[in-house]
Scaffold this motif. Structure first.
Motif, PDB file in Angstrom:
ATOM      1  N   SER A  26      -4.409  -1.858  61.303  1.00  0.00           N
ATOM      2  CA  SER A  26      -4.985  -1.350  60.067  1.00  0.00           C
ATOM      3  C   SER A  26      -3.951  -0.709  59.148  1.00  0.00           C
ATOM      4  O   SER A  26      -4.289  -0.301  58.045  1.00  0.00           O
ATOM      5  N   VAL A  27      -2.724  -0.602  59.588  1.00  0.00           N
ATOM      6  CA  VAL A  27      -1.704   0.059  58.790  1.00  0.00           C
ATOM      7  C   VAL A  27      -1.431  -0.703  57.499  1.00  0.00           C
ATOM      8  O   VAL A  27      -1.324  -0.112  56.422  1.00  0.00           O
ATOM      9  N   ALA A  28      -1.337  -2.008  57.572  1.00  0.00           N
ATOM     10  CA  ALA A  28      -1.055  -2.815  56.383  1.00  0.00           C
ATOM     11  C   ALA A  28      -2.152  -2.638  55.339  1.00  0.00           C
ATOM     12  O   ALA A  28      -1.873  -2.472  54.148  1.00  0.00           O
ATOM     13  N   ALA A  29      -3.411  -2.655  55.773  1.00  0.00           N
ATOM     14  CA  ALA A  29      -4.524  -2.482  54.836  1.00  0.00           C
ATOM     15  C   ALA A  29      -4.507  -1.078  54.242  1.00  0.00           C
ATOM     16  O   ALA A  29      -4.767  -0.902  53.046  1.00  0.00           O
ATOM     17  N   SER A  30      -4.201  -0.081  55.055  1.00  0.00           N
ATOM     18  CA  SER A  30      -4.133   1.295  54.554  1.00  0.00           C
ATOM     19  C   SER A  30      -3.020   1.442  53.525  1.00  0.00           C
ATOM     20  O   SER A  30      -3.188   2.119  52.505  1.00  0.00           O
ATOM     21  N   LEU A  31      -1.897   0.804  53.799  1.00  0.00           N
ATOM     22  CA  LEU A  31      -0.769   0.869  52.881  1.00  0.00           C
ATOM     23  C   LEU A  31      -1.135   0.254  51.537  1.00  0.00           C
ATOM     24  O   LEU A  31      -0.852   0.831  50.476  1.00  0.00           O
ATOM     25  N   ARG A  32      -1.763  -0.885  51.576  1.00  0.00           N
ATOM     26  CA  ARG A  32      -2.181  -1.543  50.340  1.00  0.00           C
ATOM     27  C   ARG A  32      -3.191  -0.673  49.587  1.00  0.00           C
ATOM     28  O   ARG A  32      -3.110  -0.523  48.365  1.00  0.00           O
ATOM     29  N   SER A  33      -4.128  -0.077  50.297  1.00  0.00           N
ATOM     30  CA  SER A  33      -5.138   0.760  49.656  1.00  0.00           C
ATOM     31  C   SER A  33      -4.513   1.968  48.966  1.00  0.00           C
ATOM     32  O   SER A  33      -4.894   2.323  47.847  1.00  0.00           O
ATOM     33  N   VAL A  34      -3.543   2.605  49.622  1.00  0.00           N
ATOM     34  CA  VAL A  34      -2.868   3.768  49.034  1.00  0.00           C
ATOM     35  C   VAL A  34      -2.180   3.385  47.736  1.00  0.00           C
ATOM     36  O   VAL A  34      -2.298   4.074  46.715  1.00  0.00           O
TER      37      VAL A  34
END
Length: 427
Positions: free
Chosen positions: A236-244
């Motif tokens: 989920s890190v990649a999705a969180s990074l994109r969301s930020v």
């Protein structure tokens, strides 16, 4: 001399504000607003005070009218003007009034008013009326967004507070600050303002400090993205990074900082590792970020050799800048920051500077604080507590603390850093 603190106005402070108003009245700095208006705004609008030893030595009083903020009264006692109380007061009143949705903070000054306290803190002189204003760094619609992102407006003067390190500051001023702060001038010379830069160097050398100083110098919000706080797991890190970064994209201006970027930008391998998707996502984000104006991405790493090769290619980061150990001038400034002013005249700073070569700012801070703590312990054991000056604390105590301070950066790390400057740095 006791430290000055800034706090909100209390009703008990009114007499002190009146005293400051009369001090200004009897000098060349005639207050524009009457005493009645100032006291009314203290109670009904917004006010902060500077206090030393429970005595008010400065005050800033403001009121708002639609999107315009006005400084109704601003005064600092004569004996406190050399301590940059002005900047702290003006920043405090700005923070207090920012949630009102102001676009500018303005001052009306009478003839004879010393304007340096204002112009040195971001206000600009407008026409012959001696009208000064400074832009609010964050507009109302962005305040909640910035809070959600964990971002903040940093105090002004952080840039000036980075003493020494002249070469590094000159590079950052020329390559980053000037093109971003003066885009029209940069355009005349065909200089494209930077969008992303990489800072590298041994741990503890001040990369975060420089990133914050750049944000302060530009007067832009500072948002730090922490790789360790992204998502609940590798998937989920990649999705969180994109969301930020999608939320960051809503800001008009900003300096975005990622420290220890090697955690999400390490070399990709075959077979792929669980974090490879994060590296791929960050590469896309950097590419997208470069299309934005008024934003700067600063990444920092202690292990530049561990980054994926794609990050080092031209077109990703405009510059790859080294930040090394503090030079002699910077080391002296760090020592002077932590040595009590009461004993500074008797301390051999050149010797401390010489003996602390090879130490990081954090190492020097540790040594200085250890010496102070040991001095306090001796005073308490000897029954010499109270308000007496630390007369028994001297050069020998700081040298003793240095003897037990381990250097964060080893000789091998320093050698590797110098090699990286030759092979990786892009100035």
């Amino acid at each position: 001399m006791a430290r000055i603190t800034i706090r909100e106005f209390h009703d008990d402070d009114l007499d002190a504000v009146v005293r400051l108003w009369w001090e200004a009245r009897t000098s060349s700095e005639q207050p524009v607003y009457s005493l009645a208006e100032v006291t009314a705004s203290c109670r009904e609008d917004h006010a902060v005070v500077a206090v030393r030893d429970e005595r008010v030595v400065g005050a800033a009083v403001g009121r708002a009218a639609h999107a315009q903020g006005w400084i109704v009264f601003f005064g600092v006692s004569e004996e406190s003007r050399s301590e940059n109380v002005s900047g702290a007061l003006l920043d405090a009143i700005e923070r207090k009034m920012a949630p009102l949705g102001l676009s500018t903070l303005s001052v009306l000054a009478s003839e004879g008013t010393r304007l340096d306290q204002l112009t040195e803190n971001g206000f600009q002189l407008r026409n012959n009326l001696r009208y000064l204003e400074r832009q609010m760094p964050v507009q109302r619609r962005e305040i909640e967004l910035l809070k959600d992102l964990g971002g903040r407006i940093l105090p002004r003067h952080l840039w000036e507070g980075v003493a020494g390190m002249r070469r590094e500051k000159a590079l950052l001023e020329e390559r980053l600050v000037a093109p971003l702060a003066q885009p029209d001038l940069a355009d005349r010379y065909g200089v494209v303002p930077p969008r992303a830069v990489m800072l590298f160097g041994p741990p503890g050398t001040g990369k975060t400090t420089f990133a914050k100083a750049v944000a302060s110098r530009l007067d832009w919000p500072f948002v730090e993205v922490f790789p360790s706080r992204l998502g609940d797991g590798a998937g989920s890190v990649a999705a969180s990074l994109r969301s930020v970064f999608e939320r960051i994209d809503e800001l008009e201006h900003g300096v975005v900082f990622i420290d220890e970027v090697e955690e999400i930008a390490s070399k990709r391998s075959d077979p792929p590792t669980p974090t490879q998707g994060v590296t791929n996502e960050l590469l896309k984000i950097v590419a997208d970020f470069r299309d934005r104006e008024g934003m700067l991405l600063i990444c920092a790493t202690n292990f530049v050799r561990g980054l994926d090769a794609a990050f080092m290619r031209h077109g990703r980061f405009d510059y790859v800048l080294p930040i090394g150990l503090p030079d002699a001038e910077a080391r002296e400034a760090i020592w002077r920051r932590y040595v009590p002013s009461e004993i500074a005249a008797g301390v051999d700073f050149p010797e401390l500077v010489r003996r602390s070569e090879g130490l990081t700012p954090a190492d020097i801070e540790y040594a200085a604080r250890r010496a102070s703590q040991d001095g306090l312990a001796r005073a308490l054991k000897g029954g010499r507590g109270g308000s007496e000056s630390p007369a028994e604390l001297g050069t020998a105590d700081y040298l003793a603390a240095l003897e037990v301070t381990r250097a964060t950066v080893s000789d091998e790390q320093q050698e590797s850093f110098l090699e990286d400057i030759e092979t990786i740095a892009r100035l």
